[in-house]
Design an enzyme around this catalytic site. Sequence first.
Site, PDB file in Angstrom:
ATOM      1  N   GLY A  18     -17.002   1.797  -1.684  1.00 16.34           N
ATOM      2  CA  GLY A  18     -17.166   2.986  -1.256  1.00 16.34           C
ATOM      3  C   GLY A  18     -18.908   3.046  -1.805  1.00 16.34           C
ATOM      4  O   GLY A  18     -20.214   3.841  -1.340  1.00 16.34           O
ATOM      5  N   PHE A  37     -13.024  -5.407   0.826  1.00 17.52           N
ATOM      6  CA  PHE A  37     -13.864  -4.760  -0.124  1.00 17.52           C
ATOM      7  C   PHE A  37     -15.323  -4.569   1.043  1.00 17.52           C
ATOM      8  O   PHE A  37     -16.244  -4.590  -0.272  1.00 17.52           O
ATOM      9  CB  PHE A  37     -13.922  -4.677  -1.162  1.00 17.52           C
ATOM     10  CG  PHE A  37     -12.756  -4.136  -1.802  1.00 17.52           C
ATOM     11  CD1 PHE A  37     -12.121  -3.291  -1.867  1.00 17.52           C
ATOM     12  CD2 PHE A  37     -12.811  -5.111  -3.540  1.00 17.52           C
ATOM     13  CE1 PHE A  37     -10.743  -2.458  -2.869  1.00 17.52           C
ATOM     14  CE2 PHE A  37     -12.167  -3.997  -4.535  1.00 17.52           C
ATOM     15  CZ  PHE A  37     -11.008  -2.928  -3.967  1.00 17.52           C
ATOM     16  N   PRO A  38     -14.691  -4.075   2.555  1.00 17.76           N
ATOM     17  CA  PRO A  38     -16.580  -4.528   2.961  1.00 17.76           C
ATOM     18  C   PRO A  38     -17.674  -3.476   1.955  1.00 17.76           C
ATOM     19  O   PRO A  38     -19.040  -3.793   2.605  1.00 17.76           O
ATOM     20  CB  PRO A  38     -16.361  -4.514   4.463  1.00 17.76           C
ATOM     21  CG  PRO A  38     -14.587  -4.007   4.318  1.00 17.76           C
ATOM     22  CD  PRO A  38     -13.598  -3.719   3.236  1.00 17.76           C
ATOM     23  N   LEU A  39     -16.946  -2.764   2.189  1.00 19.48           N
ATOM     24  CA  LEU A  39     -17.913  -1.879   1.330  1.00 19.48           C
ATOM     25  C   LEU A  39     -17.931  -1.645   0.211  1.00 19.48           C
ATOM     26  O   LEU A  39     -18.589  -0.424  -0.741  1.00 19.48           O
ATOM     27  CB  LEU A  39     -17.572   0.155   2.241  1.00 19.48           C
ATOM     28  CG  LEU A  39     -17.349   0.590   3.226  1.00 19.48           C
ATOM     29  CD1 LEU A  39     -17.438   1.387   4.227  1.00 19.48           C
ATOM     30  CD2 LEU A  39     -18.897  -0.411   3.871  1.00 19.48           C
ATOM     31  N   TYR A  95       0.987  -0.846   0.113  1.00 18.20           N
ATOM     32  CA  TYR A  95      -0.023   0.096  -0.374  1.00 18.20           C
ATOM     33  C   TYR A  95       0.946   1.191   0.037  1.00 18.20           C
ATOM     34  O   TYR A  95       1.352   1.383   1.312  1.00 18.20           O
ATOM     35  CB  TYR A  95      -1.542  -0.212   1.676  1.00 18.20           C
ATOM     36  CG  TYR A  95      -2.053  -1.139   0.881  1.00 18.20           C
ATOM     37  CD1 TYR A  95      -2.201  -2.324   0.245  1.00 18.20           C
ATOM     38  CD2 TYR A  95      -2.391  -1.549   2.489  1.00 18.20           C
ATOM     39  CE1 TYR A  95      -3.142  -2.724   0.112  1.00 18.20           C
ATOM     40  CE2 TYR A  95      -3.395  -2.538   2.616  1.00 18.20           C
ATOM     41  CZ  TYR A  95      -3.681  -3.362   1.448  1.00 18.20           C
ATOM     42  OH  TYR A  95      -4.340  -4.424   1.814  1.00 18.20           O
TER      43      TYR A  95
HETATM   44  N1  LIG Z   1      -6.180  -9.217   1.431  1.00 14.71           N
HETATM   45  C1  LIG Z   1      -6.639  -8.261  -0.172  1.00 14.71           C
HETATM   46  O1  LIG Z   1      -6.751  -8.530  -1.524  1.00 14.71           O
HETATM   47  C2  LIG Z   1      -6.858  -7.053  -0.149  1.00 14.71           C
HETATM   48  C3  LIG Z   1      -7.560  -6.065  -1.067  1.00 14.71           C
HETATM   49  C4  LIG Z   1      -8.385  -5.073  -1.232  1.00 14.71           C
HETATM   50  C5  LIG Z   1      -8.738  -4.454   0.261  1.00 14.71           C
HETATM   51  N2  LIG Z   1      -7.894  -5.297   1.642  1.00 14.71           N
HETATM   52  C6  LIG Z   1      -8.310  -4.195   2.573  1.00 14.71           C
HETATM   53  O2  LIG Z   1      -9.436  -4.013   2.659  1.00 14.71           O
HETATM   54  C7  LIG Z   1      -9.660  -2.838   3.092  1.00 14.71           C
HETATM   55  C8  LIG Z   1     -10.886  -2.291   3.114  1.00 14.71           C
HETATM   56  O3  LIG Z   1     -10.408  -2.080   1.502  1.00 14.71           O
HETATM   57  P1  LIG Z   1     -11.038  -0.318   0.930  1.00 14.71           P
HETATM   58  O4  LIG Z   1     -10.711   0.410   1.603  1.00 14.71           O
HETATM   59  O5  LIG Z   1     -10.427  -1.048  -0.607  1.00 14.71           O
HETATM   60  O6  LIG Z   1     -12.626  -0.530   0.387  1.00 14.71           O
HETATM   61  P2  LIG Z   1     -13.728  -0.512   1.713  1.00 14.71           P
HETATM   62  O7  LIG Z   1     -13.149  -0.805   2.640  1.00 14.71           O
HETATM   63  O8  LIG Z   1     -14.849  -1.375   0.727  1.00 14.71           O
HETATM   64  O9  LIG Z   1     -14.088   0.925   0.985  1.00 14.71           O
HETATM   65  C9  LIG Z   1     -13.525   2.198   0.708  1.00 14.71           C
HETATM   66  C10 LIG Z   1     -14.478   3.312   0.614  1.00 14.71           C
HETATM   67  O10 LIG Z   1     -15.685   3.931   0.925  1.00 14.71           O
HETATM   68  C11 LIG Z   1     -15.543   5.062   1.401  1.00 14.71           C
HETATM   69  N3  LIG Z   1     -16.275   4.830   2.890  1.00 14.71           N
HETATM   70  C12 LIG Z   1     -15.558   4.265   3.723  1.00 14.71           C
HETATM   71  N4  LIG Z   1     -16.147   5.018   4.528  1.00 14.71           N
HETATM   72  C13 LIG Z   1     -17.603   5.790   4.145  1.00 14.71           C
HETATM   73  C14 LIG Z   1     -18.833   6.139   4.514  1.00 14.71           C
HETATM   74  N5  LIG Z   1     -18.737   5.554   6.441  1.00 14.71           N
HETATM   75  N6  LIG Z   1     -19.319   6.895   3.908  1.00 14.71           N
HETATM   76  C15 LIG Z   1     -19.130   7.017   2.505  1.00 14.71           C
HETATM   77  N7  LIG Z   1     -17.782   6.092   2.664  1.00 14.71           N
HETATM   78  C16 LIG Z   1     -17.084   5.865   3.233  1.00 14.71           C
HETATM   79  C17 LIG Z   1     -13.970   5.435   1.471  1.00 14.71           C
HETATM   80  O11 LIG Z   1     -13.567   7.028   0.857  1.00 14.71           O
HETATM   81  P3  LIG Z   1     -13.220   7.667   2.248  1.00 14.71           P
HETATM   82  O12 LIG Z   1     -11.612   7.768   2.243  1.00 14.71           O
HETATM   83  O13 LIG Z   1     -13.679   8.776   1.823  1.00 14.71           O
HETATM   84  O14 LIG Z   1     -13.663   7.705   3.635  1.00 14.71           O
HETATM   85  C18 LIG Z   1     -13.134   4.469   0.372  1.00 14.71           C
HETATM   86  O15 LIG Z   1     -13.520   5.354  -0.950  1.00 14.71           O
HETATM   87  C19 LIG Z   1      -8.943  -1.807   2.991  1.00 14.71           C
HETATM   88  O16 LIG Z   1      -8.190  -0.659   3.646  1.00 14.71           O
HETATM   89  C20 LIG Z   1      -7.602  -3.048   2.711  1.00 14.71           C
HETATM   90  O17 LIG Z   1      -7.093  -2.865   4.556  1.00 14.71           O
HETATM   91  C21 LIG Z   1      -7.333  -6.712   1.169  1.00 14.71           C
END
Ligand SMILES: NC(=O)c1ccc[n+]([C@@H]2O[C@H](COP(=O)([O-])OP(=O)(O)OC[C@H]3O[C@@H](n4cnc5c(N)ncnc54)[C@H](OP(=O)(O)O)[C@@H]3O)[C@@H](O)[C@H]2O)c1
Length: 289
Positions: free
Chosen positions: A218, A213-215, A66
């Site tokens: 976004g 990608f729990p959200l 990252y």
């Molecule tokens: N193992 C793997 O291959 C892998 C792959 C991808 C990700 N990951 C892990 O999974 C974690 C989560 O994934 P992710 O961060 O990519 O995606 P995510 O949690 O599904 O979504 C993040 C997105 O949602 C927005 N967001 C978050 N909270 C919000 C809220 N309450 N209201 C409105 N928008 C909101 C964020 O924007 P803002 O910044 O503007 O809030 C960002 O654009 C990562 O941080 C990483 O640690 C692991």
Amino acid sequence: MAEITAANSGTYAFDDQFKINRLGYGTMQLTGAGTWGPYSDPKKAVSVVQKAVELGVNFFDTADSYGPWFADRYLAQGLKGAANQDEIFISDKIGQTRQGPGVWTPHGEPNYLRQQLEVSLMTLGIDHEDLLFLHRIDSHFSVEQQVGELKKLQDEGKIKHIGLSQVTVAQIKEAQKYAQIDAIENLYNVGNHDDDDVVDYAQSQHMAFVPWFPLDTGKLTKADGPLAQIAAKYDASPAQIALAWLLKRSANILPIPGTSSVDHLQDNIAAANIDLSATDFDTLSHLAK
Ligand SMILES: NC(=O)c1ccc[n+]([C@@H]2O[C@H](COP(=O)([O-])OP(=O)(O)OC[C@H]3O[C@@H](n4cnc5c(N)ncnc54)[C@H](OP(=O)(O)O)[C@@H]3O)[C@@H](O)[C@H]2O)c1
């Protein structure tokens, strides 16, 4: 109004030392575009981590890829001096290389995995990894070579728990021949739960399941999105409903929503206070395509 704390999401015990709050935080948003380069406001990135600690988060998911390294640096700075240092549990990942924005190339050569681990320990300022995921299985090397190297590092005291990311049940079973696997991290959310079988297998094997990608990056947080109607019923945000669904789905699920915003972080942690009814949980479970 109920207190906003990750402690309300319940706990998951990795071992005798670590019983963590289920709702965690993922650092991937703390970088430049395409998960590349520094975050535009490094002080803000550090403050998001500090706020997460304040809100009771003691489970942080990160990876050297990252940035690379930028998210790890902000994480280390944010955790420095935290009062509950010995309660903080970090899950880290190795096995990916980066060549530019949005470009990810798995690399599972055992010597390289070892190097990544050593550099990550230095960057994070820790002497062992609480949980280390093989970010991807690299098809150029056998599972035995890759997981076997993690097992060697575990035997040397450098890793406490071993995990796998983006794997099938068959791949987990193969890896279990070479090491004890304690956690799985796969793409999974209320809109895409194709990996239900992996969640259930992990649960049967006493493994944590960390949904990435729990959200849905976004998409599930949109005010006019598929979760809006149920969210209104609970006077909640759609993001909170997406996270509440994950928390209710299975006791081994540890969501790690990513955000670079303190307001969104607070919104996400407040999901711990939502208890979905069985009917709403069921309705949400059928939303997936
Ligand atoms: N193992 C793997 O291959 C892998 C792959 C991808 C990700 N990951 C892990 O999974 C974690 C989560 O994934 P992710 O961060 O990519 O995606 P995510 O949690 O599904 O979504 C993040 C997105 O949602 C927005 N967001 C978050 N909270 C919000 C809220 N309450 N209201 C409105 N928008 C909101 C964020 O924007 P803002 O910044 O503007 O809030 C960002 O654009 C990562 O941080 C990483 O640690 C692991």
